[in-house]
Design a protein around this motif. Sequence first.
Motif, PDB file in Angstrom:
ATOM      1  N   LYS A 295       0.854  -1.191   0.000  1.00 46.87           N
ATOM      2  CA  LYS A 295       0.000   0.000   0.000  1.00 46.87           C
ATOM      3  C   LYS A 295       0.888   1.238   0.000  1.00 46.87           C
ATOM      4  O   LYS A 295       2.025   1.196   0.468  1.00 46.87           O
ATOM      5  CB  LYS A 295      -0.917   0.014   1.232  1.00 46.87           C
ATOM      6  CG  LYS A 295      -1.945  -1.108   1.255  1.00 46.87           C
ATOM      7  CD  LYS A 295      -2.822  -1.026   2.499  1.00 46.87           C
ATOM      8  CE  LYS A 295      -3.854  -2.155   2.518  1.00 46.87           C
ATOM      9  NZ  LYS A 295      -4.705  -2.095   3.733  1.00 46.87           N
ATOM     10  N   ILE A 296       0.346   2.346  -0.519  1.00 45.67           N
ATOM     11  CA  ILE A 296       1.097   3.586  -0.578  1.00 45.67           C
ATOM     12  C   ILE A 296       0.154   4.735  -0.250  1.00 45.67           C
ATOM     13  O   ILE A 296      -1.044   4.676  -0.550  1.00 45.67           O
ATOM     14  CB  ILE A 296       1.752   3.780  -1.964  1.00 45.67           C
ATOM     15  CG1 ILE A 296       2.701   4.985  -1.960  1.00 45.67           C
ATOM     16  CG2 ILE A 296       0.712   3.915  -3.064  1.00 45.67           C
ATOM     17  CD1 ILE A 296       3.575   5.093  -3.200  1.00 45.67           C
ATOM     18  N   GLY A 297       0.685   5.771   0.385  1.00 47.56           N
ATOM     19  CA  GLY A 297      -0.137   6.923   0.726  1.00 47.56           C
ATOM     20  C   GLY A 297       0.738   8.094   1.149  1.00 47.56           C
ATOM     21  O   GLY A 297       1.970   8.039   1.080  1.00 47.56           O
ATOM     22  N   PHE A 298       0.096   9.161   1.609  1.00 46.98           N
ATOM     23  CA  PHE A 298       0.846  10.348   2.030  1.00 46.98           C
ATOM     24  C   PHE A 298      -0.018  11.229   2.924  1.00 46.98           C
ATOM     25  O   PHE A 298      -1.250  11.110   2.962  1.00 46.98           O
ATOM     26  CB  PHE A 298       1.308  11.151   0.801  1.00 46.98           C
ATOM     27  CG  PHE A 298       0.184  11.849   0.076  1.00 46.98           C
ATOM     28  CD1 PHE A 298      -0.105  13.188   0.339  1.00 46.98           C
ATOM     29  CD2 PHE A 298      -0.596  11.172  -0.854  1.00 46.98           C
ATOM     30  CE1 PHE A 298      -1.150  13.825  -0.320  1.00 46.98           C
ATOM     31  CE2 PHE A 298      -1.635  11.798  -1.520  1.00 46.98           C
ATOM     32  CZ  PHE A 298      -1.914  13.137  -1.248  1.00 46.98           C
ATOM     33  N   GLN A 299       0.662  12.088   3.667  1.00 49.64           N
ATOM     34  CA  GLN A 299       0.032  13.182   4.400  1.00 49.64           C
ATOM     35  C   GLN A 299       0.822  14.436   4.043  1.00 49.64           C
ATOM     36  O   GLN A 299       2.055  14.395   3.966  1.00 49.64           O
ATOM     37  CB  GLN A 299       0.069  12.961   5.907  1.00 49.64           C
ATOM     38  CG  GLN A 299      -0.689  11.740   6.399  1.00 49.64           C
ATOM     39  CD  GLN A 299       0.196  10.515   6.497  1.00 49.64           C
ATOM     40  OE1 GLN A 299       1.332  10.607   6.946  1.00 49.64           O
ATOM     41  NE2 GLN A 299      -0.307   9.372   6.082  1.00 49.64           N
ATOM     42  N   THR A 311       4.062   0.301   2.193  1.00 51.75           N
ATOM     43  CA  THR A 311       4.323  -0.964   2.890  1.00 51.75           C
ATOM     44  C   THR A 311       4.587  -2.050   1.860  1.00 51.75           C
ATOM     45  O   THR A 311       4.096  -1.993   0.729  1.00 51.75           O
ATOM     46  CB  THR A 311       3.132  -1.382   3.760  1.00 51.75           C
ATOM     47  OG1 THR A 311       1.979  -1.622   2.935  1.00 51.75           O
ATOM     48  CG2 THR A 311       2.801  -0.327   4.813  1.00 51.75           C
ATOM     49  N   LEU A 312       5.363  -3.036   2.280  1.00 51.19           N
ATOM     50  CA  LEU A 312       5.635  -4.218   1.451  1.00 51.19           C
ATOM     51  C   LEU A 312       5.561  -5.461   2.322  1.00 51.19           C
ATOM     52  O   LEU A 312       5.982  -5.427   3.500  1.00 51.19           O
ATOM     53  CB  LEU A 312       7.039  -4.134   0.825  1.00 51.19           C
ATOM     54  CG  LEU A 312       7.244  -3.152  -0.324  1.00 51.19           C
ATOM     55  CD1 LEU A 312       8.721  -3.089  -0.684  1.00 51.19           C
ATOM     56  CD2 LEU A 312       6.413  -3.536  -1.530  1.00 51.19           C
ATOM     57  N   PRO A 313       5.028  -6.560   1.796  1.00 47.75           N
ATOM     58  CA  PRO A 313       4.974  -7.788   2.604  1.00 47.75           C
ATOM     59  C   PRO A 313       6.369  -8.319   2.889  1.00 47.75           C
ATOM     60  O   PRO A 313       7.238  -8.301   2.019  1.00 47.75           O
ATOM     61  CB  PRO A 313       4.166  -8.751   1.723  1.00 47.75           C
ATOM     62  CG  PRO A 313       4.306  -8.231   0.330  1.00 47.75           C
ATOM     63  CD  PRO A 313       4.434  -6.746   0.460  1.00 47.75           C
TER      64      PRO A 313
END
Length: 316
Positions: A295-299, A311-313
């Motif tokens: 998953k990827i995101g930002f603030q 994140t990566l497994p």
Amino acid sequence: MSFKKILNELNIFNQCSRYGLSFWQCPQFLFLVMGLIIIGSTLTAYAIGNRYIKDPEMVTLIVLAIAAVLFVIASVITRSFERLAEASRMKSEFISIVSHQLRSPLTNLRWALDILMSGDLGQMAPKQQEYLTIIQENGLRMGELISDLLTVSRIETATLPLQSQEFNLEGLIRNLINEFKPFASASNVQLNLEAGGGLPSVVADPSQIKQVVANLIDNAIRYSASNREITIKLARQDNNAYFSIKDRGVGIPKEDQKYIFQKFFRSRNALHYQTHGSGLGLFIAKSIIERSQGKIGFQSEEGKGSIFWFTLPIKS
């Protein structure tokens, strides 16, 4: 039309593969779903009409009329989606072809520039050297753009190879930080890594993850104010490795944040701060991370900086 061609046209999976779309986004699958809706609506209309209308012929006419109208609507909608899918496929093919055609002459141009600047063909005046350096820098920038366009084309056509394997994410990040130190020093920015230690190996394509991390570090340096610190964190989060990079730069305006992972998009303040950039890096990063089961995101807050994370497994 041959029988084999008819079967190919009826094969939904082949048609979806042709457009480079997932099964759920395919126009042919949409038409199949709408066909089931039409059948259900027709049966419902027949049951209601048979209950409240005594004339069976009138019931039949009403049911047929409803079915015909729904079929026409479904056909128009599906054809519209099919034209959009075909236009998207042609655009991706055009980008891929043009990028491939540009790569060869650009490589020859860079090779010729390297020969000229090496001095093997004779010494050049300082002004000549200066102009050749400008050409070389723009050639490198164009090469990066072509590479990004090819990657986007492969992502959209589902042809980007994914060679997942176990590798040490912390080692990869430390190597990249060392590579970016000259650029960070020239920008008067400091890179700091905070790693928990003992993090298990992650499972992904190391070359593609390297591209993601490099893009995030590059962006953080470019959009940071001078004499600022960039903090990179790496830790374990449940069954995932968690990476984050925090800058104290220009930030992203709130109204632009929903578009940040779209192709070719750059926020207004980023355009004022850095004129160069294709707007493809974050789209590529998001596609790679999601293909890697992460998953990827930002603030972000305008004027105060941004935190990008993914994140990566990890190896189970």
